[in-house]
Design an enzyme around this catalytic site. Structure first.
Site, PDB file in Angstrom:
ATOM      1  N   CYS A 136      36.366  32.420  47.922  1.00 46.47           N
ATOM      2  CA  CYS A 136      36.546  32.262  46.073  1.00 46.47           C
ATOM      3  C   CYS A 136      38.230  31.562  46.266  1.00 46.47           C
ATOM      4  O   CYS A 136      38.300  30.523  46.760  1.00 46.47           O
ATOM      5  CB  CYS A 136      36.925  33.766  46.641  1.00 46.47           C
ATOM      6  SG  CYS A 136      38.539  34.127  47.357  1.00 46.47           S
ATOM      7  N   ASP A 157      31.250  43.579  37.821  1.00 45.68           N
ATOM      8  CA  ASP A 157      32.901  43.808  37.536  1.00 45.68           C
ATOM      9  C   ASP A 157      32.691  44.867  37.204  1.00 45.68           C
ATOM     10  O   ASP A 157      32.316  45.134  36.747  1.00 45.68           O
ATOM     11  CB  ASP A 157      33.263  43.178  36.342  1.00 45.68           C
ATOM     12  CG  ASP A 157      34.513  42.825  37.271  1.00 45.68           C
ATOM     13  OD1 ASP A 157      35.262  42.911  37.663  1.00 45.68           O
ATOM     14  OD2 ASP A 157      35.242  41.423  36.784  1.00 45.68           O
ATOM     15  N   ARG A 199      36.892  42.761  43.064  1.00 45.34           N
ATOM     16  CA  ARG A 199      36.523  43.281  41.797  1.00 45.34           C
ATOM     17  C   ARG A 199      36.276  44.291  42.141  1.00 45.34           C
ATOM     18  O   ARG A 199      35.418  45.547  41.214  1.00 45.34           O
ATOM     19  CB  ARG A 199      35.108  42.599  41.187  1.00 45.34           C
ATOM     20  CG  ARG A 199      35.545  41.112  41.249  1.00 45.34           C
ATOM     21  CD  ARG A 199      34.590  40.342  40.370  1.00 45.34           C
ATOM     22  NE  ARG A 199      33.203  40.504  40.377  1.00 45.34           N
ATOM     23  CZ  ARG A 199      32.410  39.426  41.471  1.00 45.34           C
ATOM     24  NH1 ARG A 199      32.814  38.881  41.817  1.00 45.34           N
ATOM     25  NH2 ARG A 199      30.985  39.518  41.510  1.00 45.34           N
ATOM     26  N   SER A 226      43.264  40.207  40.945  1.00 46.01           N
ATOM     27  CA  SER A 226      43.058  41.313  41.909  1.00 46.01           C
ATOM     28  C   SER A 226      43.403  41.589  42.875  1.00 46.01           C
ATOM     29  O   SER A 226      43.333  40.117  43.102  1.00 46.01           O
ATOM     30  CB  SER A 226      41.656  41.875  41.010  1.00 46.01           C
ATOM     31  OG  SER A 226      41.374  41.977  39.632  1.00 46.01           O
ATOM     32  N   GLU A 227      43.689  42.097  43.816  1.00 48.00           N
ATOM     33  CA  GLU A 227      44.037  42.316  45.116  1.00 48.00           C
ATOM     34  C   GLU A 227      42.305  41.458  45.601  1.00 48.00           C
ATOM     35  O   GLU A 227      41.290  41.724  45.594  1.00 48.00           O
ATOM     36  CB  GLU A 227      43.746  43.957  46.394  1.00 48.00           C
ATOM     37  CG  GLU A 227      43.854  43.791  47.116  1.00 48.00           C
ATOM     38  CD  GLU A 227      43.519  45.118  47.615  1.00 48.00           C
ATOM     39  OE1 GLU A 227      44.328  45.373  48.806  1.00 48.00           O
ATOM     40  OE2 GLU A 227      43.936  45.780  47.182  1.00 48.00           O
ATOM     41  N   GLN A 235      44.731  30.650  43.555  1.00 45.40           N
ATOM     42  CA  GLN A 235      45.508  31.244  42.287  1.00 45.40           C
ATOM     43  C   GLN A 235      46.727  31.963  42.470  1.00 45.40           C
ATOM     44  O   GLN A 235      47.518  31.456  41.654  1.00 45.40           O
ATOM     45  CB  GLN A 235      44.136  32.005  41.544  1.00 45.40           C
ATOM     46  CG  GLN A 235      42.639  31.482  41.350  1.00 45.40           C
ATOM     47  CD  GLN A 235      42.452  31.965  39.890  1.00 45.40           C
ATOM     48  OE1 GLN A 235      41.858  33.438  40.495  1.00 45.40           O
ATOM     49  NE2 GLN A 235      41.635  31.324  39.185  1.00 45.40           N
ATOM     50  N   GLU A 288      40.757  45.783  45.209  1.00 48.66           N
ATOM     51  CA  GLU A 288      39.441  45.217  46.146  1.00 48.66           C
ATOM     52  C   GLU A 288      37.762  44.017  44.995  1.00 48.66           C
ATOM     53  O   GLU A 288      37.361  45.619  44.981  1.00 48.66           O
ATOM     54  CB  GLU A 288      39.559  45.438  47.330  1.00 48.66           C
ATOM     55  CG  GLU A 288      38.996  44.695  48.047  1.00 48.66           C
ATOM     56  CD  GLU A 288      39.711  43.309  48.623  1.00 48.66           C
ATOM     57  OE1 GLU A 288      39.203  42.404  48.868  1.00 48.66           O
ATOM     58  OE2 GLU A 288      40.839  43.499  49.159  1.00 48.66           O
ATOM     59  N   VAL A 318      47.585  38.645  36.057  1.00 41.60           N
ATOM     60  CA  VAL A 318      47.336  39.702  36.898  1.00 41.60           C
ATOM     61  C   VAL A 318      46.065  38.993  37.867  1.00 41.60           C
ATOM     62  O   VAL A 318      44.967  38.385  37.611  1.00 41.60           O
ATOM     63  CB  VAL A 318      46.350  40.595  35.132  1.00 41.60           C
ATOM     64  CG1 VAL A 318      45.421  41.463  36.139  1.00 41.60           C
ATOM     65  CG2 VAL A 318      46.840  40.977  34.200  1.00 41.60           C
ATOM     66  N   ARG A 322      36.234  46.700  37.731  1.00 43.47           N
ATOM     67  CA  ARG A 322      37.128  45.857  37.438  1.00 43.47           C
ATOM     68  C   ARG A 322      38.266  47.107  35.895  1.00 43.47           C
ATOM     69  O   ARG A 322      37.325  46.980  35.049  1.00 43.47           O
ATOM     70  CB  ARG A 322      38.189  45.215  37.549  1.00 43.47           C
ATOM     71  CG  ARG A 322      38.652  44.406  39.701  1.00 43.47           C
ATOM     72  CD  ARG A 322      39.198  43.178  39.307  1.00 43.47           C
ATOM     73  NE  ARG A 322      38.025  42.449  38.393  1.00 43.47           N
ATOM     74  CZ  ARG A 322      37.908  40.299  38.418  1.00 43.47           C
ATOM     75  NH1 ARG A 322      39.168  39.958  39.018  1.00 43.47           N
ATOM     76  NH2 ARG A 322      37.755  39.839  38.156  1.00 43.47           N
ATOM     77  N   THR A 332      44.791  32.617  33.119  1.00 46.58           N
ATOM     78  CA  THR A 332      43.506  33.620  33.581  1.00 46.58           C
ATOM     79  C   THR A 332      42.621  32.431  33.526  1.00 46.58           C
ATOM     80  O   THR A 332      42.867  31.807  32.289  1.00 46.58           O
ATOM     81  CB  THR A 332      43.529  34.922  32.943  1.00 46.58           C
ATOM     82  OG1 THR A 332      42.280  35.413  33.036  1.00 46.58           O
ATOM     83  CG2 THR A 332      43.234  35.143  31.634  1.00 46.58           C
TER      84      THR A 332
END
Length: 196
Positions: A65, A126, A94, A52-53, A70, A92, A50, A128, A149
């Site tokens: 980052c 966060d 988080r 995240s953008e 990743q 985007e 998973v 998300r 993850t």
């Protein structure tokens, strides 16, 4: 179900051909994408990420980052496995949005860490919603995954949403002098499982 499956098409990549599947949130119309590699049917748990953008890391090669590193490592591992899924979670920064992410970067330039910067802007560390990702897995017919993850909260939320995470596969890549403080903060304040 918070999403519907809308469209799919072949996506050739340096790692091989993926099936790109588009989803749309029912309440907002926001879109998300899954990249499916190989045959994910059957009873064997699927290797999945998973992701995240992160425009700055994924497309602009930011060293602030580890996101771009990743993304590439996950696609490589999925291709080497011969089957798997990468969910591109379009939340985007988080889920504070691109402009607020840039504002958070500006605060980090002034000495705030990534969590403090979010708090200064009025956001949680966060924001998300990973339950959307559980719905994407279900719409792909997948209920058991080996999840790439470092974030135990992601494992917890997906499990609570009905996805059986049979293994957490670490994805520790991309540490550099520009993101050391960021990664240390994610480990110390957000519980991410990162080794130096």
């Amino acid at each position: 179900m918070q999403l519907k499956r809308v469209v799919e098409a072949k996506l050739p990549t340096p790692w091989g051909d993926f099936l790109m599947v588009g989803f749309e949130e029912l309440a907002t119309g926001h879109d998300h994408v899954a990249l499916v590699y190989g045959d994910i049917s059957g009873h064997t748990p699927v290797l999945a990420r998973v992701h995240s953008e992160c425009l700055t890391g994924d497309a602009l090669f930011s060293l602030r980052c580890d996101c771009g590193f990743q993304l590439e490592a996950a696609l490589t591992q999925i291709a080497e496995e011969g089957r798997g899924i990468l969910l591109y979670h379009r939340q985007e920064g988080r889920n504070i949005g691109l402009l607020n992410k840039i504002r958070a970067y500006a605060l980090q330039d002034q000495g705030y860490d990534t969590v403090e910067a979010n708090h200064q802007l009025g956001f949680a560390a966060d924001e998300r919603d990973f339950t959307l990702c559980a719905d994407m897995f279900k719409l792909l017919g997948v209920n058991e995954v080996r999840l790439l993850t470092n974030n135990p909260k992601k494992v917890e939320i997906l499990t609570e949403a009905g996805i059986n995470i049979v293994e957490r596969v670490p994805l520790i890549v991309g540490r550099n002098p520009n993101n050391e403080h960021y990664l240390d903060t994610k480990a110390e304040k957000m519980g991410h499982l990162l080794n130096k």
